[in-house]
Design an enzyme around this catalytic site. Structure first.
Site, PDB file in Angstrom:
ATOM      1  N   GLY A 108     -27.625  22.736  14.384  1.00  0.00           N
ATOM      2  CA  GLY A 108     -26.782  22.271  15.466  1.00  0.00           C
ATOM      3  C   GLY A 108     -25.617  21.453  14.950  1.00  0.00           C
ATOM      4  N   GLY A 156     -31.276  24.018  14.512  1.00  0.00           N
ATOM      5  CA  GLY A 156     -30.947  24.775  15.704  1.00  0.00           C
ATOM      6  C   GLY A 156     -31.088  26.268  15.531  1.00  0.00           C
ATOM      7  N   GLU A 179     -34.870  17.490   9.000  1.00  0.00           N
ATOM      8  CA  GLU A 179     -34.378  16.408   9.863  1.00  0.00           C
ATOM      9  C   GLU A 179     -34.807  15.006   9.451  1.00  0.00           C
ATOM     10  OE1 GLU A 179     -34.086  20.194  12.121  1.00  0.00           O
ATOM     11  OE2 GLU A 179     -35.681  19.252  10.933  1.00  0.00           O
ATOM     12  N   ASP A 187     -36.927  19.183  15.768  1.00  0.00           N
ATOM     13  CA  ASP A 187     -36.916  19.425  17.207  1.00  0.00           C
ATOM     14  C   ASP A 187     -36.858  20.923  17.508  1.00  0.00           C
ATOM     15  OD1 ASP A 187     -34.261  19.707  16.328  1.00  0.00           O
ATOM     16  OD2 ASP A 187     -33.419  18.890  18.180  1.00  0.00           O
TER      17      ASP A 187
END
Length: 403
Positions: A108, A156, A179, A187
């Protein structure tokens, strides 16, 4: 443990590669995040290409110079088209792929999110919310969803692929959830799919950010098939040309390509983590991050010490919330995991380490983040709990995610 990820019937033993040192891995992550900085620039080409080829919907992430990094504009184009196609009776399958030969989707638009949060802009709330809604749409898509994860697939990009029915890896696939190195957590439904990889592999990948390459991605259970990258165009053409296509025919075609690759590449190196799986399953199954550190110290092997040094570089807060996230996620639905992760994302936006991690990796590139708290002991149970608690009513940019 809950239901398993959707798995196709592809067969074959995956190739592997010898892994680089953790320092080199972190450097590579920094280079990848550098590309993710390239957002919202004027481009002659649209950021997403979407076309219906006969009865097949084809979505192409079209930001190759930015490693097909996902931004909010792209999400807002993909989601309605996905829903439109799945509601059309003649849609037989949806293919997701990335432009260029370097990345499916490297993640992302991290820097845009942190800059927006500093300015008090809604993007920090809207990006995560709408990204997770898209992840859920992929996970619940009623027609076969096929992701060609050719090249870098991180963050992402994992969310755009792993929840679909089929994930086709190639020799260029590079998978990671890095992350914890930037003060975030795995996530996009990481709390759902990582605990379902088997043993403690998901916890290991989540905490260390270890990278899987090529057939390792298939071996680990992230991909359902492995096909050489130069064969993807032919595979796509055959998928589009399938007459009276059904999930069974799609599965048979993917499996045919998978088996062909196995026959053409019979000699494969050992899965890089295979010699360490017993240790991973034992040492990373401990019920706390502190316990994992202690178990690695007690083990004392060179491998264990390398893992310990890697973990010491990560955000203590990120590691603790990630450990709880995955410990819970193995017993939850995808929807429940995404709802919890939305709370966690906004906790990171309200906190310190996410901004500091992006600064250290993306902005100043000094690779010397100053985490707060700087130790595991400093991250109290109440601090961890705050990331999982319902969003406070006073937090105006965001409200609870409902799926």
């Amino acid at each position: 443990m809950g239901s398993m990820l959707p798995v196709a019937t592809g067969t074959g033993r995956p190739v592997v590669w010898s892994f680089l040192s953790m320092d080199k891995q972190l450097f590579r992550v920094q280079r990848i995040f550098q590309h993710l900085r390239m957002s919202s620039t004027a481009a002659a080409q649209p950021e997403v290409l979407m076309e219906k080829r006969q009865n097949v919907g084809v979505i192409t992430l079209n930001r190759p110079k930015a490693l097909n990094a996902l931004n909010l504009n792209m999400i807002r184009q993909i989601y309605p088209k996905l829903k439109e196609w799945e509601d059309t009776d003649d849609t037989t399958m949806i293919i997701m792929k990335g432009a260029g030969d370097k990345a499916f989707c490297a993640g992302g638009d991290i820097r845009a999110v942190t800059e927006a949060a500093k300015a008090g802009d809604r993007l920090a709330a809207d990006f995560f919310r709408e990204e997770y809604i898209l992840n859920n749409a992929i996970g619940t898509c009623p027609v076969p969803y096929i992701a060609f994860i050719d090249g870098i697939t991180m963050g992402g990009g994992v969310g755009l692929s792993v929840h679909g029915l089929y994930r086709v890896a190639t020799e260029r696939t590079l998978f990671a959830m890095p992350e914890t190195a930037i003060g975030l957590f795995p996530d996009v439904g990481g709390g759902y799919f990582l605990p379902r990889l088997g043993g403690s592999l998901g916890m290991y990948l989540a905490l260390t950010g270890y990278r899987l390459k090529g057939r390792e991605v298939y071996k680990a259970g992230v991909a359902t098939h492995y096909v050489e990258s130069h064969k993807l165009p032919a595979l796509e053409e055959e998928l589009v040309s399938l007459r009276h296509s059904s999930p069974q025919k799609i599965d048979e075609l993917l499996t045919k390509y998978h088996k062909e690759t196995k026959r053409e590449m019979p000699e494969v190196p050992e899965f890089s983590l295979e010699p360490h799986m017993d240790k991973i399953n034992s040492l990373f199954s401990v019920d706390s991050v502190e316990g994992i550190f202690e178990a690695l110290m007690e083990d004392g092997s060179d491998w264990a010490m390398r893992q310990l040094e890697t973990l010491k570089k990560m955000s203590p807060t990120s590691m603790k919330i990630t450990h709880r996230q995955l410990s819970m996620g193995g017993h939850l639905s995808l929807q429940e995991c995404l709802q919890i992760e939305y709370r966690m994302s906004q906790g990171c936006v309200r906190g310190h380490d996410f901004f500091e991690g992006v600064r250290a990796v993306l902005v100043d590139k000094d690779h010397s983040p100053k985490w707060k708290p700087g130790t595991l002991e400093g991250v109290t149970p109440s601090m961890v709990e705050s990331y999982f608690a319902p969003l406070p009513l006073s937090y105006l940019p965001a409200k609870e995610l409902h799926l």
